[in-house]
Design a protein around this motif. Structure first.
Motif, PDB file in Angstrom:
ATOM      1  N   ASN A   1      61.527  27.706  54.958  1.00 58.16           N
ATOM      2  CA  ASN A   1      62.516  27.578  53.888  1.00 58.16           C
ATOM      3  C   ASN A   1      63.254  28.880  53.617  1.00 58.16           C
ATOM      4  O   ASN A   1      63.784  29.085  52.525  1.00 58.16           O
ATOM      5  CB  ASN A   1      61.831  27.091  52.604  1.00 58.16           C
ATOM      6  CG  ASN A   1      60.814  28.096  52.081  1.00 58.16           C
ATOM      7  OD1 ASN A   1      60.273  28.893  52.836  1.00 58.16           O
ATOM      8  ND2 ASN A   1      60.565  28.080  50.782  1.00 58.16           N
ATOM      9  N   GLY A   2      63.312  29.790  54.599  1.00 58.31           N
ATOM     10  CA  GLY A   2      64.018  31.058  54.425  1.00 58.31           C
ATOM     11  C   GLY A   2      65.476  30.856  54.059  1.00 58.31           C
ATOM     12  O   GLY A   2      66.007  31.524  53.174  1.00 58.31           O
ATOM     13  N   ARG A   3      66.141  29.920  54.743  1.00 60.76           N
ATOM     14  CA  ARG A   3      67.556  29.641  54.474  1.00 60.76           C
ATOM     15  C   ARG A   3      67.746  29.144  53.029  1.00 60.76           C
ATOM     16  O   ARG A   3      68.672  29.569  52.327  1.00 60.76           O
ATOM     17  CB  ARG A   3      68.079  28.611  55.458  1.00 60.76           C
ATOM     18  CG  ARG A   3      69.556  28.281  55.283  1.00 60.76           C
ATOM     19  CD  ARG A   3      69.918  27.091  56.168  1.00 60.76           C
ATOM     20  NE  ARG A   3      69.777  27.430  57.583  1.00 60.76           N
ATOM     21  CZ  ARG A   3      70.749  27.946  58.320  1.00 60.76           C
ATOM     22  NH1 ARG A   3      71.935  28.167  57.777  1.00 60.76           N
ATOM     23  NH2 ARG A   3      70.553  28.223  59.584  1.00 60.76           N
TER      24      ARG A   3
ATOM     25  N   VAL B   1      67.334  32.048  50.549  1.00 65.24           N
ATOM     26  CA  VAL B   1      68.498  32.946  50.568  1.00 65.24           C
ATOM     27  C   VAL B   1      69.689  32.301  49.875  1.00 65.24           C
ATOM     28  O   VAL B   1      70.386  32.939  49.073  1.00 65.24           O
ATOM     29  CB  VAL B   1      68.853  33.325  52.019  1.00 65.24           C
ATOM     30  CG1 VAL B   1      70.208  34.007  52.082  1.00 65.24           C
ATOM     31  CG2 VAL B   1      67.786  34.262  52.579  1.00 65.24           C
ATOM     32  N   LYS B   2      69.956  31.036  50.150  1.00 66.02           N
ATOM     33  CA  LYS B   2      71.097  30.367  49.536  1.00 66.02           C
ATOM     34  C   LYS B   2      70.931  30.257  48.023  1.00 66.02           C
ATOM     35  O   LYS B   2      71.915  30.334  47.268  1.00 66.02           O
ATOM     36  CB  LYS B   2      71.284  28.976  50.150  1.00 66.02           C
ATOM     37  CG  LYS B   2      71.749  29.017  51.605  1.00 66.02           C
ATOM     38  CD  LYS B   2      72.256  27.675  52.079  1.00 66.02           C
ATOM     39  CE  LYS B   2      73.594  27.341  51.477  1.00 66.02           C
ATOM     40  NZ  LYS B   2      74.202  26.125  52.063  1.00 66.02           N
TER      41      LYS B   2
ATOM     42  N   GLN C   1      64.474  36.077  57.821  1.00 65.42           N
ATOM     43  CA  GLN C   1      64.078  34.790  58.401  1.00 65.42           C
ATOM     44  C   GLN C   1      65.285  33.853  58.540  1.00 65.42           C
ATOM     45  O   GLN C   1      65.396  33.091  59.499  1.00 65.42           O
ATOM     46  CB  GLN C   1      63.007  34.133  57.531  1.00 65.42           C
ATOM     47  CG  GLN C   1      61.653  34.827  57.603  1.00 65.42           C
ATOM     48  CD  GLN C   1      60.568  34.008  56.929  1.00 65.42           C
ATOM     49  OE1 GLN C   1      60.709  32.805  56.753  1.00 65.42           O
ATOM     50  NE2 GLN C   1      59.481  34.674  56.560  1.00 65.42           N
ATOM     51  N   ALA C   2      66.205  33.927  57.560  1.00 69.05           N
ATOM     52  CA  ALA C   2      67.379  33.051  57.605  1.00 69.05           C
ATOM     53  C   ALA C   2      68.301  33.398  58.764  1.00 69.05           C
ATOM     54  O   ALA C   2      69.037  32.533  59.260  1.00 69.05           O
ATOM     55  CB  ALA C   2      68.140  33.146  56.283  1.00 69.05           C
TER      56      ALA C   2
ATOM     57  N   SER D   1      64.358  30.130  61.516  1.00 69.62           N
ATOM     58  CA  SER D   1      64.578  29.875  60.089  1.00 69.62           C
ATOM     59  C   SER D   1      64.650  28.384  59.776  1.00 69.62           C
ATOM     60  O   SER D   1      64.442  27.966  58.649  1.00 69.62           O
ATOM     61  CB  SER D   1      65.854  30.565  59.605  1.00 69.62           C
ATOM     62  OG  SER D   1      66.972  30.057  60.304  1.00 69.62           O
ATOM     63  N   GLU D   2      64.995  27.588  60.780  1.00 76.72           N
ATOM     64  CA  GLU D   2      65.076  26.151  60.545  1.00 76.72           C
ATOM     65  C   GLU D   2      63.699  25.542  60.291  1.00 76.72           C
ATOM     66  O   GLU D   2      63.594  24.466  59.700  1.00 76.72           O
ATOM     67  CB  GLU D   2      65.720  25.457  61.748  1.00 76.72           C
ATOM     68  CG  GLU D   2      67.149  25.894  62.016  1.00 76.72           C
ATOM     69  CD  GLU D   2      68.112  25.481  60.915  1.00 76.72           C
ATOM     70  OE1 GLU D   2      67.746  24.582  60.136  1.00 76.72           O
ATOM     71  OE2 GLU D   2      69.204  26.043  60.839  1.00 76.72           O
TER      72      GLU D   2
ATOM     73  N   LEU E   1      75.592  30.735  54.751  1.00 79.58           N
ATOM     74  CA  LEU E   1      74.619  31.346  53.846  1.00 79.58           C
ATOM     75  C   LEU E   1      75.265  31.879  52.574  1.00 79.58           C
ATOM     76  O   LEU E   1      74.612  31.941  51.532  1.00 79.58           O
ATOM     77  CB  LEU E   1      73.882  32.502  54.549  1.00 79.58           C
ATOM     78  CG  LEU E   1      72.951  32.160  55.704  1.00 79.58           C
ATOM     79  CD1 LEU E   1      72.344  33.434  56.277  1.00 79.58           C
ATOM     80  CD2 LEU E   1      71.848  31.209  55.247  1.00 79.58           C
TER      81      LEU E   1
ATOM     82  N   ALA F   1      63.196  36.887  53.174  1.00 78.15           N
ATOM     83  CA  ALA F   1      63.844  35.583  53.338  1.00 78.15           C
ATOM     84  C   ALA F   1      65.146  35.719  54.123  1.00 78.15           C
ATOM     85  O   ALA F   1      65.470  34.884  54.969  1.00 78.15           O
ATOM     86  CB  ALA F   1      64.115  34.966  51.963  1.00 78.15           C
TER      87      ALA F   1
END
Length: 238
Positions: A143-145, A148-149, A133-134, A139-140, A175, A130
């Protein structure tokens, strides 16, 4: 006629041990349900990265604990009732259930020992995927962002155990959890790999202590139930 002398003491001692065993089953059931619904683990283990689900090995162990806690409460009640009623049939059934439970606990302990490092390793690999990808432009589109968040906010960490992870808080504040100053960002931000290890090792340590305590109680109960059963058989002769 009822048992007398030392056998009578063993009868009440077995009742006390079974009551403790019943309470231990309730505590294990409660702890397992707490671990199952703990906000940190649920926030992380319910995540999905594209079509890939977060590893559920930890929950397999939790479901085993829930089943063990419920069975322990039933067996503890059976032992209490069998001891008070001085029933050889109930005590024999109780002893058989204890042997099966003890064998299951040993098997679960071996499984847990073999998989204790694998659980954290799988979650860290999921986080790393993830995280990569973020950091990428695409990443947009996934849902990687968000994954990670969720890790960062739940565990108060940022980045994996590598050079990129170490400097991520300084250039990707979108992030990482925000700190009051740059110095706090540098010195107070832990790597997510470390936090993941702490999260699962702490919970597994708690489970291990509970398993050892229950195993000791079960060994005493097996001995006492057999001694009481023999005492009841001998007393019924006279």
């Amino acid at each position: 006629m009822g048992v007398e002398g030392c056998t009578k003491c063993i009868k009440y001692l077995l009742f006390v041990f079974n009551f403790i065993f019943w309470l231990a089953g309730g505590i294990i059931l409660g702890v397992a349900l707490w671990l199952r619904h703990d906000s940190q683990t649920t926030n992380i283990l319910y995540l999905q990265l594209g079509d890939k689900q977060a590893p559920n090995t930890f929950y397999v162990g939790i479901y085993i604990l829930i089943a063990v806690g419920a069975v322990m409460m039933f067996v503890g009640f059976l032992g209490c009732y069998g001891a008070i009623q001085e029933s050889q049939c109930l005590l024999g059934t109780f002893f058989t259930c204890l042997v099966i439970l003890f064998a299951c606990e040993v098997a679960a302990g071996i499984w847990g020992f073999v998989n204790k490092d694998q659980i954290a390793k799988d979650v860290k690999q999921f986080y790393d995927q993830a995280f990569q990808q973020a950091l990428m432009a695409e990443s947009e589109t996934n849902n990687g962002r968000a994954v990670v968040k969720t890790f960062h906010e739940t565990l108060d960490c940022c980045g994996p155990d590598n050079a990129i992870g170490a400097v991520t808080p300084l250039w990707r504040d979108d992030l990482c959890p925000k700190k009051d100053s740059v110095l706090k960002t540098i010195f107070e931000t832990s790597s997510c790999h470390k936090k993941i290890d702490e999260l699962f090792s702490g919970k597994l340590y708690l489970i291990g202590i509970a398993a050892i305590v229950v195993a000791v109680i079960m060994i005493f109960e097996m001995i006492l139930s057999m001694v009481l059963c023999c005492g009841i058989r001998n007393s019924s002769v006279y």
